[in-house]
Motif scaffolding. Structure first.
Motif, PDB file in Angstrom:
ATOM      1  N   PHE A 187       0.807  -1.217   0.000  1.00 20.95           N
ATOM      2  CA  PHE A 187       0.000   0.000   0.000  1.00 20.95           C
ATOM      3  C   PHE A 187       0.841   1.267   0.000  1.00 20.95           C
ATOM      4  CE2 PHE A 187      -3.092  -3.092   1.671  1.00 20.95           C
ATOM      5  CZ  PHE A 187      -4.054  -2.948   0.669  1.00 20.95           C
ATOM      6  N   ASN A 188       2.086   1.217   0.439  1.00 16.70           N
ATOM      7  CA  ASN A 188       3.055   2.306   0.357  1.00 16.70           C
ATOM      8  C   ASN A 188       2.514   3.644   0.872  1.00 16.70           C
ATOM      9  OD1 ASN A 188       5.541   3.412  -0.207  1.00 16.70           O
ATOM     10  ND2 ASN A 188       5.079   3.802  -2.350  1.00 16.70           N
ATOM     11  N   PRO A 189       2.174   3.730   2.153  1.00 19.83           N
ATOM     12  CA  PRO A 189       1.654   4.994   2.671  1.00 19.83           C
ATOM     13  C   PRO A 189       2.738   6.074   2.700  1.00 19.83           C
ATOM     14  CG  PRO A 189       2.014   3.447   4.461  1.00 19.83           C
ATOM     15  CD  PRO A 189       2.270   2.706   3.178  1.00 19.83           C
ATOM     16  N   SER A 190       2.419   7.227   2.183  1.00 20.81           N
ATOM     17  CA  SER A 190       3.303   8.403   2.169  1.00 20.81           C
ATOM     18  C   SER A 190       4.654   8.135   1.512  1.00 20.81           C
ATOM     19  CB  SER A 190       3.537   8.914   3.595  1.00 20.81           C
ATOM     20  OG  SER A 190       2.320   9.222   4.218  1.00 20.81           O
ATOM     21  N   GLY A 191       4.704   7.257   0.538  1.00 19.32           N
ATOM     22  CA  GLY A 191       5.957   6.966  -0.146  1.00 19.32           C
ATOM     23  C   GLY A 191       6.994   6.307   0.747  1.00 19.32           C
ATOM     24  N   LEU A 192       6.523   5.547   1.732  1.00 22.31           N
ATOM     25  CA  LEU A 192       7.409   4.921   2.716  1.00 22.31           C
ATOM     26  C   LEU A 192       8.398   3.955   2.080  1.00 22.31           C
ATOM     27  CD1 LEU A 192       8.018   4.584   5.747  1.00 22.31           C
ATOM     28  CD2 LEU A 192       6.352   2.726   5.767  1.00 22.31           C
ATOM     29  N   TYR A 193       7.969   3.218   1.066  1.00 25.27           N
ATOM     30  CA  TYR A 193       8.845   2.228   0.436  1.00 25.27           C
ATOM     31  C   TYR A 193      10.063   2.899  -0.188  1.00 25.27           C
ATOM     32  CZ  TYR A 193      10.478  -1.338  -2.812  1.00 25.27           C
ATOM     33  OH  TYR A 193      11.258  -2.227  -3.511  1.00 25.27           O
ATOM     34  N   GLU A 194       9.857   3.978  -0.926  1.00 31.01           N
ATOM     35  CA  GLU A 194      10.977   4.665  -1.571  1.00 31.01           C
ATOM     36  C   GLU A 194      11.926   5.269  -0.537  1.00 31.01           C
ATOM     37  OE1 GLU A 194       7.795   5.035  -2.549  1.00 31.01           O
ATOM     38  OE2 GLU A 194       7.920   4.032  -4.503  1.00 31.01           O
ATOM     39  N   LYS A 195      11.365   5.838   0.535  1.00 30.73           N
ATOM     40  CA  LYS A 195      12.208   6.410   1.590  1.00 30.73           C
ATOM     41  C   LYS A 195      13.040   5.333   2.280  1.00 30.73           C
ATOM     42  CE  LYS A 195       8.911  10.082   2.560  1.00 30.73           C
ATOM     43  NZ  LYS A 195       7.892  10.564   3.516  1.00 30.73           N
ATOM     44  N   ALA A 196      12.416   4.213   2.603  1.00 32.95           N
ATOM     45  CA  ALA A 196      13.136   3.128   3.275  1.00 32.95           C
ATOM     46  C   ALA A 196      14.182   2.524   2.347  1.00 32.95           C
ATOM     47  CB  ALA A 196      12.149   2.055   3.730  1.00 32.95           C
ATOM     48  N   MET A 197      13.848   2.359   1.071  1.00 35.41           N
ATOM     49  CA  MET A 197      14.796   1.796   0.117  1.00 35.41           C
ATOM     50  C   MET A 197      16.006   2.721  -0.041  1.00 35.41           C
ATOM     51  SD  MET A 197      14.149   0.347  -3.717  1.00 35.41           S
ATOM     52  CE  MET A 197      14.007   1.912  -4.535  1.00 35.41           C
ATOM     53  N   ALA A 198      15.773   4.016  -0.138  1.00 38.30           N
ATOM     54  CA  ALA A 198      16.876   4.967  -0.257  1.00 38.30           C
ATOM     55  C   ALA A 198      17.736   4.948   1.005  1.00 38.30           C
ATOM     56  CB  ALA A 198      16.338   6.372  -0.506  1.00 38.30           C
ATOM     57  N   TRP A 199      17.102   4.855   2.173  1.00 42.87           N
ATOM     58  CA  TRP A 199      17.857   4.823   3.420  1.00 42.87           C
ATOM     59  C   TRP A 199      18.721   3.575   3.515  1.00 42.87           C
ATOM     60  CZ3 TRP A 199      17.546   1.589   7.779  1.00 42.87           C
ATOM     61  CH2 TRP A 199      18.308   2.013   8.867  1.00 42.87           C
ATOM     62  N   LEU A 216      19.812   1.596   1.027  1.00 47.72           N
ATOM     63  CA  LEU A 216      20.832   1.518  -0.020  1.00 47.72           C
ATOM     64  C   LEU A 216      21.901   2.597   0.116  1.00 47.72           C
ATOM     65  CD1 LEU A 216      18.617   0.642  -3.095  1.00 47.72           C
ATOM     66  CD2 LEU A 216      20.051  -0.892  -1.740  1.00 47.72           C
ATOM     67  N   GLU A 217      21.599   3.694   0.782  1.00 43.88           N
ATOM     68  CA  GLU A 217      22.567   4.782   0.914  1.00 43.88           C
ATOM     69  C   GLU A 217      23.200   4.842   2.304  1.00 43.88           C
ATOM     70  OE1 GLU A 217      23.501   6.317  -1.747  1.00 43.88           O
ATOM     71  OE2 GLU A 217      21.937   5.293  -2.892  1.00 43.88           O
ATOM     72  N   THR A 218      22.956   3.846   3.128  1.00 41.96           N
ATOM     73  CA  THR A 218      23.535   3.844   4.464  1.00 41.96           C
ATOM     74  C   THR A 218      25.040   3.585   4.396  1.00 41.96           C
ATOM     75  OG1 THR A 218      23.251   2.975   6.695  1.00 41.96           O
ATOM     76  CG2 THR A 218      23.137   1.396   4.900  1.00 41.96           C
ATOM     77  N   THR A 219      25.725   3.848   5.461  1.00 40.69           N
ATOM     78  CA  THR A 219      27.180   3.661   5.483  1.00 40.69           C
ATOM     79  C   THR A 219      27.527   2.180   5.482  1.00 40.69           C
ATOM     80  OG1 THR A 219      27.294   3.644   7.893  1.00 40.69           O
ATOM     81  CG2 THR A 219      27.459   5.796   6.797  1.00 40.69           C
ATOM     82  N   ASP A 220      28.783   1.885   5.173  1.00 38.83           N
ATOM     83  CA  ASP A 220      29.246   0.502   5.182  1.00 38.83           C
ATOM     84  C   ASP A 220      29.134  -0.118   6.570  1.00 38.83           C
ATOM     85  OD1 ASP A 220      29.774   0.578   2.504  1.00 38.83           O
ATOM     86  OD2 ASP A 220      31.956   0.724   2.722  1.00 38.83           O
ATOM     87  N   HIS A 221      29.387   0.677   7.594  1.00 35.38           N
ATOM     88  CA  HIS A 221      29.285   0.166   8.961  1.00 35.38           C
ATOM     89  C   HIS A 221      27.855  -0.265   9.282  1.00 35.38           C
ATOM     90  CE1 HIS A 221      33.086   2.362   9.279  1.00 35.38           C
ATOM     91  NE2 HIS A 221      33.385   1.437  10.181  1.00 35.38           N
ATOM     92  N   ASN A 222      26.882   0.525   8.872  1.00 29.15           N
ATOM     93  CA  ASN A 222      25.494   0.160   9.107  1.00 29.15           C
ATOM     94  C   ASN A 222      25.100  -1.069   8.307  1.00 29.15           C
ATOM     95  OD1 ASN A 222      25.152   2.276  10.858  1.00 29.15           O
ATOM     96  ND2 ASN A 222      24.143   3.595   9.371  1.00 29.15           N
ATOM     97  N   PHE A 223      25.569  -1.159   7.062  1.00 28.55           N
ATOM     98  CA  PHE A 223      25.247  -2.316   6.231  1.00 28.55           C
ATOM     99  C   PHE A 223      25.850  -3.578   6.842  1.00 28.55           C
ATOM    100  CE2 PHE A 223      24.775  -4.634   2.196  1.00 28.55           C
ATOM    101  CZ  PHE A 223      23.517  -4.180   1.836  1.00 28.55           C
TER     102      PHE A 223
END
Length: 122
Positions: free
Chosen positions: A82-94, A96-103
């Protein structure tokens, strides 16, 4: 249903090891998987996994944890679909763009959860 628990625990351990040891390659593979697939198709995976977790909860020493995984899987699948408020795109960007330490930290979590799940199977 024990087969599902064994498969998911092995998958989590393998993913955790890859996220820790091969961070850049894992991130690129994850990016290709998520960006090249429609989010409604991606939503089916956690929905099915949630149903299978709920069905296999009786085959574990810690039933409540498996039920929790199932409920979280169902909630994640519904949220992605259902992707409320574009949550999927925000979570995906977060993710995929997180630091290596977080990954790598995600890899440690997957490794620990996979090992724990493997030890809880009856």
């Amino acid at each position: 249903m024990q087969i599902f628990l064994y498969l998911i625990s092995i998958l989590w351990v393998a993913a955790g090891v890859c996220f820790i040891l091969y961070t850049d390659e894992s991130r690129q593979w994850y990016r290709k998987l998520l960006e090249g697939t429609d989010r409604r198709i991606v939503a089916v995976l956690p929905l099915v996994a949630g149903i299978l977790f709920l069905a296999s909860a009786g085959h574990s020493r810690n039933t409540w944890v498996i039920v929790l995984f199932g409920i979280l899987g169902l909630a994640k699948g519904v949220a992605i679909f259902f992707n409320p408020s574009g949550l999927y795109e925000k979570a995906m960007a977060w993710i995929l763009e997180t630091t290596d330490h977080n990954f790598r930290f995600f890899g440690i979590i997957a490794l620990v959860l996979g090992t724990a799940l493997f030890s809880w199977i009856i």
